[in-house]
Design an enzyme around this catalytic site. Structure first.
Site, PDB file in Angstrom:
ATOM      1  N   ARG A  36     -72.536 -46.230 123.638  1.00 42.93           N
ATOM      2  CA  ARG A  36     -73.431 -45.180 124.150  1.00 42.93           C
ATOM      3  C   ARG A  36     -73.454 -45.158 125.673  1.00 42.93           C
ATOM      4  NH1 ARG A  36     -78.218 -45.243 119.638  1.00 42.93           N
ATOM      5  NH2 ARG A  36     -77.375 -43.491 118.449  1.00 42.93           N
ATOM      6  N   LYS A 196     -79.155 -43.243 102.978  1.00 46.59           N
ATOM      7  CA  LYS A 196     -80.384 -42.502 103.292  1.00 46.59           C
ATOM      8  C   LYS A 196     -80.338 -41.132 102.632  1.00 46.59           C
ATOM      9  CE  LYS A 196     -81.121 -44.583 107.822  1.00 46.59           C
ATOM     10  NZ  LYS A 196     -80.927 -44.281 109.252  1.00 46.59           N
ATOM     11  N   GLY A 349     -74.704 -43.004 112.271  1.00 44.72           N
ATOM     12  CA  GLY A 349     -74.530 -44.311 112.892  1.00 44.72           C
ATOM     13  C   GLY A 349     -73.570 -45.202 112.136  1.00 44.72           C
ATOM     14  N   GLY A 372     -79.586 -39.028 113.703  1.00 42.64           N
ATOM     15  CA  GLY A 372     -80.632 -38.139 113.194  1.00 42.64           C
ATOM     16  C   GLY A 372     -80.570 -36.755 113.820  1.00 42.64           C
TER      17      GLY A 372
HETATM   18  P1  ADP Z   1     -75.024 -43.061 108.271  1.00 43.30           P
HETATM   19  O1  ADP Z   1     -75.663 -44.026 109.238  1.00 43.30           O
HETATM   20  O2  ADP Z   1     -73.555 -42.930 108.478  1.00 43.30           O
HETATM   21  O3  ADP Z   1     -75.731 -41.742 108.232  1.00 43.30           O
HETATM   22  P2  ADP Z   1     -76.516 -44.200 106.065  1.00 43.30           P
HETATM   23  O4  ADP Z   1     -77.407 -44.864 107.058  1.00 43.30           O
HETATM   24  O5  ADP Z   1     -77.088 -43.117 105.233  1.00 43.30           O
HETATM   25  O6  ADP Z   1     -75.183 -43.681 106.798  1.00 43.30           O
HETATM   26  O7  ADP Z   1     -75.958 -45.279 105.040  1.00 43.30           O
HETATM   27  C1  ADP Z   1     -75.158 -46.376 105.430  1.00 43.30           C
HETATM   28  C2  ADP Z   1     -75.324 -47.531 104.506  1.00 43.30           C
HETATM   29  O8  ADP Z   1     -75.148 -47.143 103.168  1.00 43.30           O
HETATM   30  C3  ADP Z   1     -74.325 -48.625 104.743  1.00 43.30           C
HETATM   31  O9  ADP Z   1     -74.981 -49.739 105.297  1.00 43.30           O
HETATM   32  C4  ADP Z   1     -73.754 -48.946 103.354  1.00 43.30           C
HETATM   33  O10 ADP Z   1     -73.702 -50.338 103.070  1.00 43.30           O
HETATM   34  C5  ADP Z   1     -74.747 -48.278 102.448  1.00 43.30           C
HETATM   35  N1  ADP Z   1     -74.180 -47.864 101.164  1.00 43.30           N
HETATM   36  C6  ADP Z   1     -73.168 -47.007 100.950  1.00 43.30           C
HETATM   37  N2  ADP Z   1     -72.908 -46.893  99.639  1.00 43.30           N
HETATM   38  C7  ADP Z   1     -73.781 -47.690  98.996  1.00 43.30           C
HETATM   39  C8  ADP Z   1     -74.017 -48.005  97.629  1.00 43.30           C
HETATM   40  N3  ADP Z   1     -73.290 -47.461  96.655  1.00 43.30           N
HETATM   41  N4  ADP Z   1     -75.019 -48.875  97.339  1.00 43.30           N
HETATM   42  C9  ADP Z   1     -75.751 -49.406  98.334  1.00 43.30           C
HETATM   43  N5  ADP Z   1     -75.577 -49.170  99.639  1.00 43.30           N
HETATM   44  C10 ADP Z   1     -74.599 -48.311  99.961  1.00 43.30           C
HETATM   45 MG    MG Z   2     -77.383 -45.287 109.083  1.00 44.40          MG
END
Ligand code: ADP
Ligand code: MG
Length: 392
Positions: A36, A196, A349, A372
Site C-alpha cells: 500500500r 465473507k 484483500g 470493501g
Molecule cells: P477477499 O478478501 O478476497 O474478499 P474473503 O475475505 O471473503 O476474500 O475470504 C477469504 C478467506 O476465505 C480466505 O482466508 C480463505 O481461507 C477462506 N475460504 C475460502 N474458501 C473457503 C472454504 N471453502 N471454507 C472455509 N474458508 C474458505
Molecule cells: Mg478478506
C-alpha cells in the site's frame, strides 16, 4: 472520472493535506508488507515534483486509544526509504505541534501525521477535527481509495473546508473498476469466492444483471448447494447466506448471465493443513468433512472460461488457499487470470494476497488495493470520500 484530479491542481508552494491509504500490516515494530505504501508513491512523487508541501495522513489498524504499537512512525520510515527522502514524523494528528511542523515544511517536504484513528473524532466525522485538519493545509487530495467508502473526518469532513482533488491511485481504481461495469469487453466473466458471503451477495446480484458468466467458489458455494438441498457436512455455511443464495438462484433462472457452481470439491476432516484430505466427485459433503477447495474438474472448467473471456473480475479465493492441500483451486484460477488475454481485474484483500503469493501480480491488469471500497463501488453504491471531491 468526473471529479477534479490532482494533475490539474495548482500546488506549487502550497500545503497539501494528502489522505493516503497507508494501512499496512505491521510485525516486530516494522512494516510487514509495503504494497500500500508503494501504491501511494505516484501521487506523493507528483506533489513533490510540483513543489507542494505535503501533510500526509492515514489510519493504521483499529486503535482503541493512542496505542503506541499503531503509531505511523514505521510507515514513515519505510516511505522515506522508498522515496530516498526524509519524512518528518508528527507527534499527533492535530494540534500546535503538528501545525508548527507543517508550517516549517519546505516545498517537496513531507510531514506524516500520527494515526488518524488516534482521534476518536475521525470515524465519527467530527466537524471540529475536520476543521483542525483542514487548517494545516491550503488544499486537499484524497488518494485513499481503500477508505473512500467511509465518511470520516480525513475522507469527507475536510472536504467541507478545502478544495478537494482525487489522487492518482484513487482515480485509477475507479477507472479500472468502473470499466468492468460499464462497457466491458465481452464475455464478462466474474469469479467470486471467499468466506465473507453476506458482504458479497449484493455484488452477485449486480453481476447477474451485467456479467455473462458468474463462477462461484470458496465457502460461498455452500449456501447455494444448501439451498438446493445438498448436504454440506461441516462446511462453512450461514443460514442467512443460504436463504439469500436460494433467492439469487431463482433470479439467475431468468437472467442472461450464466451462474456456474462447482461440480467437484476437495474436503478435509478439519480446518488444518495436515488433516485427512479427500476429493469428492460431486458436491455433497459427508458428515464429519468440510469442503475446503473446489475440485480439479471445476478448476479446469473455470480456467477455460477465464481464458475465453474478454474481461475478468475476480474476488475471493476458491478455497482455504493458505493451507497447501486446499490451494490448487485458487492457484488454478490465479494462473488462468494471469495467462488470459482478457482485461483482468482482481479485488479483495485475500484474493490480492493469493495473486501476490503465487508471484502473479505483475500479470494481472489491475489488482485493487481497496477491499470493501471496491466491493461497494461494484455493488453500485456511492463512495462518500469520492462524492465529496470537487467536480472536474
Ligand atoms: P477477499 O478478501 O478476497 O474478499 P474473503 O475475505 O471473503 O476474500 O475470504 C477469504 C478467506 O476465505 C480466505 O482466508 C480463505 O481461507 C477462506 N475460504 C475460502 N474458501 C473457503 C472454504 N471453502 N471454507 C472455509 N474458508 C474458505
Ligand atoms: Mg478478506
Amino acid at each position: 472520472m468526473t471529479k477534479a484530479s490532482v494533475r490539474d491542481a495548482d500546488v506549487d508552494g502550497k500545503a497539501v493535506l494528502l489522505r493516503s491509504d497507508l494501512n499496512v500490516p505491521l510485525a516486530d515494530g516494522g512494516v510487514a508488507d509495503d504494497t500500500r505504501i508503494r501504491a501511494a508513491l505516484p501521487t506523493i512523487e507528483l506533489l513533490r515534483e510540483r513543489g507542494a508541501k505535503i501533510v500526509l495522513v492515514s489510519h493504521l489498524g483499529r486503535p482503541k486509544d493512542r496505542e503506541p504499537e499503531l503509531s505511523t512512525r514505521p510507515v514513515g520510515e519505510r516511505l522515506g526509504e522508498l522515496l530516498g527522502a526524509s519524512v518528518a514524523q508528527g507527534d499527533a494528528v492535530v494540534g500546535d505541534g503538528v501545525a508548527a511542523a507543517a508550517g516549517a515544511l519546505e516545498p517537496g517536504g513531507i510531514l506524516l501525521l500520527e494515526n488518524s484513528r488516534y482521534e476518536p473524532g475521525e470515524t465519527k466525522n467530527d466537524p471540529e477535527l475536520a476543521a483542525s485538519l483542514a487548517s494545516l493545509a491550503d488544499l486537499y487530495v484524497n488518494d485513499a481509495f481503500g477508505a473512500a467508502h467511509r465518511a470520516h473526518a480525513t475522507t469527507e469532513g475536510v472536504t467541507q473546508h478545502l478544495d478537494s482533488y482525487a489522487g492518482l491511485l484513487l482515480e485509477r481504481e475507479i477507472e479500472m473498476l468502473t470499466s468492468v461495469l460499464e462497457e466491458p469487453k465481452r464475455p464478462l466473466v466474474v469469479v467470486l469466492g471467499g468466506a465473507k458471503v453476506a458482504d458479497k451477495l449484493g455484488v452477485i446480484e449486480r453481476f447477474l444483471d451485467t456479467a455473462d458468466q458468474l463462477l462461484i467458489g470458496g465457502a460461498m458455494c455452500f449456501g447455494f448447494f444448501a439451498s438446493q438441498g445438498h448436504s454440506s457436512g461441516d462446511s462453512l455455511v450461514d443460514e442467512e447466506g443460504t436463504q439469500l443464495s436460494g433467492e439469487l438462484l431463482k433470479k439467475a433462472e431468468g437472467a442472461s448471465c450464466e451462474l456456474v457452481l462447482p461440480v467437484d470439491l476437495i474436503a478435509g476432516e478439519e480446518f488444518s493443513a495436515d488433516t485427512e484430505v479427500k476429493e469428492i466427485d460431486g458436491v455433497d459433503v459427508p458428515d464429519g468433512w468440510m469442503g475446503l477447495d473446489v475440485g480439479p474438474k471445476t478448476t479446469a472448467d473455470y480456467a477455460r472460461r477465464i481464458g475465453e473471456a474478454g474481461t475478468v473480475f475476480w474476488n475471493g479465493p476458491m478455497g482455504a488457499f493458505e493451507m497447501a492441500p486446499f490451494a490448487a483451486g485458487t492457484r488454478g484460477v490465479a494462473e488462468a487470470v494471469a495467462k488470459s488475454p482478457a482485461t483482468t481485474v482482481v479485488g479483495g484483500g485475500d484474493s490480492a494476497a493469493a495473486v501476490a503469493d503465487f508471484g502473479l501480480a505483475a500479470d494481472v491488469d489491475w489488482v485493487s488495493t481497496g477491499g470493501g471500497a471496491a466491493l461497494e463501488l461494484i455493488e453500485g453504491k456511492k463512495l462518500p470520500g469520492v462524492e465529496a471531491l470537487n467536480d472536474g
